[in-house]
Write a protein that holds these residues in place. Structure first.
Motif, short mmCIF file in Angstrom:
data_model
loop_
_atom_site.label_atom_id
_atom_site.label_comp_id
_atom_site.label_asym_id
_atom_site.label_seq_id
_atom_site.Cartn_x
_atom_site.Cartn_y
_atom_site.Cartn_z
N GLN A 97 -14.57 6.84 -31.10
CA GLN A 97 -13.93 6.70 -29.80
C GLN A 97 -14.86 7.17 -28.69
O GLN A 97 -14.96 6.52 -27.64
CB GLN A 97 -12.63 7.52 -29.77
CG GLN A 97 -11.50 6.90 -30.58
CD GLN A 97 -10.24 7.73 -30.49
OE1 GLN A 97 -10.15 8.65 -29.68
NE2 GLN A 97 -9.26 7.40 -31.31
N VAL A 137 -6.31 6.93 -25.61
CA VAL A 137 -6.89 5.91 -26.48
C VAL A 137 -6.06 5.76 -27.74
O VAL A 137 -5.80 4.64 -28.21
CB VAL A 137 -8.35 6.27 -26.82
CG1 VAL A 137 -8.90 5.32 -27.89
CG2 VAL A 137 -9.23 6.22 -25.58
N PHE A 192 -2.40 4.36 -26.49
CA PHE A 192 -2.38 3.14 -25.69
C PHE A 192 -3.71 2.39 -25.80
O PHE A 192 -3.88 1.57 -26.69
CB PHE A 192 -2.05 3.50 -24.24
CG PHE A 192 -0.73 4.18 -24.08
CD1 PHE A 192 0.46 3.50 -24.28
CD2 PHE A 192 -0.66 5.52 -23.72
CE1 PHE A 192 1.69 4.13 -24.16
CE2 PHE A 192 0.55 6.17 -23.58
CZ PHE A 192 1.73 5.47 -23.79
N ASP A 193 -4.63 2.68 -24.91
CA ASP A 193 -5.91 1.98 -24.91
C ASP A 193 -6.93 2.80 -24.13
O ASP A 193 -6.60 3.81 -23.52
CB ASP A 193 -5.77 0.58 -24.29
CG ASP A 193 -5.07 0.62 -22.93
OD1 ASP A 193 -5.60 1.26 -22.02
OD2 ASP A 193 -3.99 0.02 -22.80
N ARG A 194 -8.18 2.35 -24.16
CA ARG A 194 -9.26 3.09 -23.50
C ARG A 194 -9.04 3.22 -22.00
O ARG A 194 -9.28 4.27 -21.41
CB ARG A 194 -10.59 2.40 -23.77
CG ARG A 194 -11.12 2.56 -25.19
CD ARG A 194 -12.43 1.80 -25.34
NE ARG A 194 -13.40 2.22 -24.34
CZ ARG A 194 -14.47 1.50 -23.99
NH1 ARG A 194 -14.67 0.33 -24.55
NH2 ARG A 194 -15.31 1.95 -23.10
N SER A 195 -8.58 2.14 -21.37
CA SER A 195 -8.41 2.17 -19.92
C SER A 195 -7.37 3.20 -19.50
O SER A 195 -7.57 3.96 -18.54
CB SER A 195 -8.03 0.78 -19.40
OG SER A 195 -9.06 -0.15 -19.64
N THR A 196 -6.25 3.23 -20.21
CA THR A 196 -5.21 4.21 -19.89
C THR A 196 -5.74 5.62 -20.05
O THR A 196 -5.53 6.49 -19.18
CB THR A 196 -3.99 4.00 -20.80
OG1 THR A 196 -3.45 2.69 -20.59
CG2 THR A 196 -2.92 5.05 -20.51
N ARG A 235 -1.00 3.66 -17.36
CA ARG A 235 -0.25 2.53 -17.89
C ARG A 235 0.13 1.55 -16.81
O ARG A 235 0.16 0.33 -17.03
CB ARG A 235 1.02 3.04 -18.60
CG ARG A 235 0.78 3.84 -19.85
CD ARG A 235 0.01 3.04 -20.87
NE ARG A 235 0.78 1.93 -21.43
CZ ARG A 235 0.25 0.82 -21.91
NH1 ARG A 235 -1.05 0.63 -21.87
NH2 ARG A 235 1.02 -0.13 -22.41
N GLN A 262 -2.66 -0.79 -16.14
CA GLN A 262 -2.77 -1.77 -17.21
C GLN A 262 -1.67 -2.83 -17.13
O GLN A 262 -1.88 -3.98 -17.54
CB GLN A 262 -2.70 -1.07 -18.57
CG GLN A 262 -3.96 -0.31 -18.93
CD GLN A 262 -5.18 -1.22 -18.96
OE1 GLN A 262 -5.88 -1.39 -17.95
NE2 GLN A 262 -5.43 -1.82 -20.10
#
Length: 582
Positions: A64, A164, A167-171, A417, A420
């Protein structure tokens, strides 16, 4: 997969091996030697499996971080620089001085563990860590605050990893960026108190809470990680209890609403069996935290009565005050007179943008209702604020913004979030611009934060008093709990610095001053005091005044034997000299 499905019995060993037991459906034959051999091989396989999962877990974290490229690493550097800049410039104030006093003057290491919980409203973990730290690094302003910097920067990285994972890397990156530049978190990362440790442990507790619901990583390490981090959180601050309450409120409400089968953080669901297992984990957690709660319960009458470790200083909670806590997460300075370099209208725009993104973040799942992960964030955000607010009106005021610091992490994740959510409707450039505006709104006020004194300037005040007076002068400090703050800089003999109520009687004052020729009256956080009037009635007159930010001190000298005219002339000659330590 069953959430906590491995908990078949109430023993600690069964809790530790949660999720690792295979359902073979075979009966046990106690008289079979081959069964013993299979058990031995099975235990070896489980041990190898635990180590394999541990290595895979570490490798996953490393992967990550590798995928984060340099952006997140740069974010950690920014967070560290902001928290280290001018770390020792500000004077220590009341709470920080109490930290110093607890760990260097008042308690031994053993007493921190067994005596402090019976005398202080805060649990002992942070003080134990500070006791070990100060024995190595000393007790300067920078040394006292440095552990808070470490915990604060660590929280930024941990929040990214949590985002990460769930949710995801951007969040994760957006939430970590907001945390890195939040003046609220910056302030407490530069304070010798337990709030950034509480922040870091909150993230870790939720990380393993989510991890328990993950079929691939669920097992002994998940439960052990959850128990260790959550127990440490409970022994760091009383409001850690509301973090545990948020976790249980989320899980139990989802079970109740879904008839026992419920998706947890967007993953596979739970059943009645797994719910029993979760309750066993909570029972073990309660057992491990019970010593602190027993000590707290014993002290409830003393706490309610106020004093150095009481709660009578906490004001009544109001709905407006509770809502304003959300604003503080984005912008906060310890000194109300701090001037923000951005207009109020511009900051209002930033808050509206953040609020809109939070609402959008709740519906990031895309089906018109909050997803399981977003609902967890909502419960995480509201529980540490709403429940203390209610208790403040039902039991006693306990609502303080800094105590709710763990809830701010959920707010930052919801903003991430929300960004996104705009992905199908707005190009990347627009989303980046929105994040940029939000971060600019948080970064711009930091110049005012650094340029203004955020704490009571005891260092300047004490230095002025000590340089003007004599080591034999008696110092009367209004409120006994302010004595450690004065002593941090003065290091006087204990009998020369006395805490005294601002409305003390004449007899009490007379007994304290005895035949001293010179007496200082120092007050902070208090209104008008009668100590000066009593000193005048005892043939003292004011000859000097020292003012610093939030601190007011007057020196009185005994002039017995002179007539009233001489005393007035002496007084007018000396009180014309006013020292300003600000």
């Amino acid at each position: 997969m069953l959430l906590v499905s491995g908990l078949r019995t109430s023993t600690v060993g069964d809790v530790a091996t949660m999720g690792d037991r295979a359902e073979t459906g075979q009966s046990n034959e106690p008289d079979s030697q081959s069964a013993a051999g299979r058990d031995s091989r099975s235990r070896s396989a489980r041990v190898r499996g635990h180590w394999a999962r541990l290595l895979d877990r570490v490798g996953g974290v490393v992967r990550q971080l590798e995928r984060a490229d340099w952006a997140v690493l740069a974010l950690l550097v920014v967070a560290a620089v902001l928290r280290l800049y001018r770390l020792g410039e500000e004077s220590v104030w009341l709470d920080e001085a109490l930290t110093w006093y607890r760990v260097t003057e008042q308690y031994t290491t053993v007493e921190i563990l067994f005596v402090l919980p019976l005398e202080d409203v805060h649990p002992p973990l942070y003080f134990l860590l500070m006791d070990l730290w100060t024995s190595v690094a000393g007790a300067s302003e920078s040394a006292l605050r440095f552990p808070s910097v470490v915990f604060g920067v660590t929280s930024v990285g941990l929040l990214y990893l949590f985002g990460v994972k769930v949710f995801d890397r951007s969040t994760g990156a957006i939430a970590a960026a907001l945390l890195a530049v939040s003046s609220f978190h910056l302030y407490y990362a530069q304070e010798a108190r337990m709030y950034t440790l509480m922040t870091a442990l909150t993230v870790v507790s939720f990380y393993f809470f989510v991890d328990i619901a993950d079929e691939e990583s669920h097992g002994r390490l998940s439960v052990l990680g959850y128990l260790v981090s959550t127990v440490l959180l409970a022994y760091t601050h009383l409001f850690g209890t509301f973090i545990v309450l948020a976790q249980n409120a989320y899980l139990l409400s989802r079970v109740a609403l879904s008839g026992g089968t419920v998706p947890v953080i967007g993953r596979v669901g739970t059943t009645a069996t797994s719910l029993r297992g979760w309750l066993r984990v909570q029972a073990l957690l309660a057992l491990m935290v019970a010593p602190w709660w027993v000590a707290l319960t014993v002290r409830l009458p003393t706490i309610s009565a106020g004093g150095c470790t009481g709660i009578t200083w906490i004001p009544e909670s109001t709905p407006a005050g509770a809502v304003s806590i959300l604003k503080r997460y984005f912008y906060y300075c310890g000194a109300p007179e701090t001037v923000s370099p951005i207009p109020a209208e511009a900051f209002l725009l930033v808050m509206v943008l953040a609020g809109g993104l939070v609402v959008a973040g709740l519906f990031a799942a895309g089906d018109g209702r909050p997803g399981s992960g977003e609902l967890l964030l909502l419960v995480w955000l509201l529980t540490p604020i709403v429940v203390p607010f209610v208790l403040s009106h039902v039991v006693a005021p306990i609502m303080v913004a800094r105590y709710t610091i763990g809830a701010s992490l959920a707010l930052f994740l919801l903003v991430g979030r929300g960004v996104q959510t705009l992905r199908p409707y707005a190009p990347a450039a627009v989303r980046v611009a929105l994040v940029g505006v939000l971060l600019l709104g948080l970064v711009a006020p930091l110049s005012g934060y650094y340029e203004s004194d955020q704490k009571r300037q005891w260092r300047d005040a004490v230095e002025s008093i000590e340089s003007s007076g004599d080591r034999g002068d008696l110092v009367l400090v209004t409120k006994s709990h302010l004595v450690p703050t004065y002593q941090y800089y003065a290091r006087r003999p204990p009998d020369t610095v006395v805490g005294m109520e601002r409305l003390a009687t004449r007899e009490t004052v007379s007994e304290a001053v005895g035949d001293r020729g010179s007496v200082w009256v120092v007050r902070s956080w208090t209104g008008r005091t009668t100590l000066g009037d009593h000193l005048r009635s005892l043939n003292y007159t004011a000859v000097e005044t020292v003012r610093s930010q939030g601190i007011y001190a007057r020196r009185f000298v005994r002039v017995s034997g002179q007539n009233q005219a001489s005393r007035q002339a002496y007084s007018s000659e000396k009180t014309a000299t006013v020292r300003s330590a600000s």
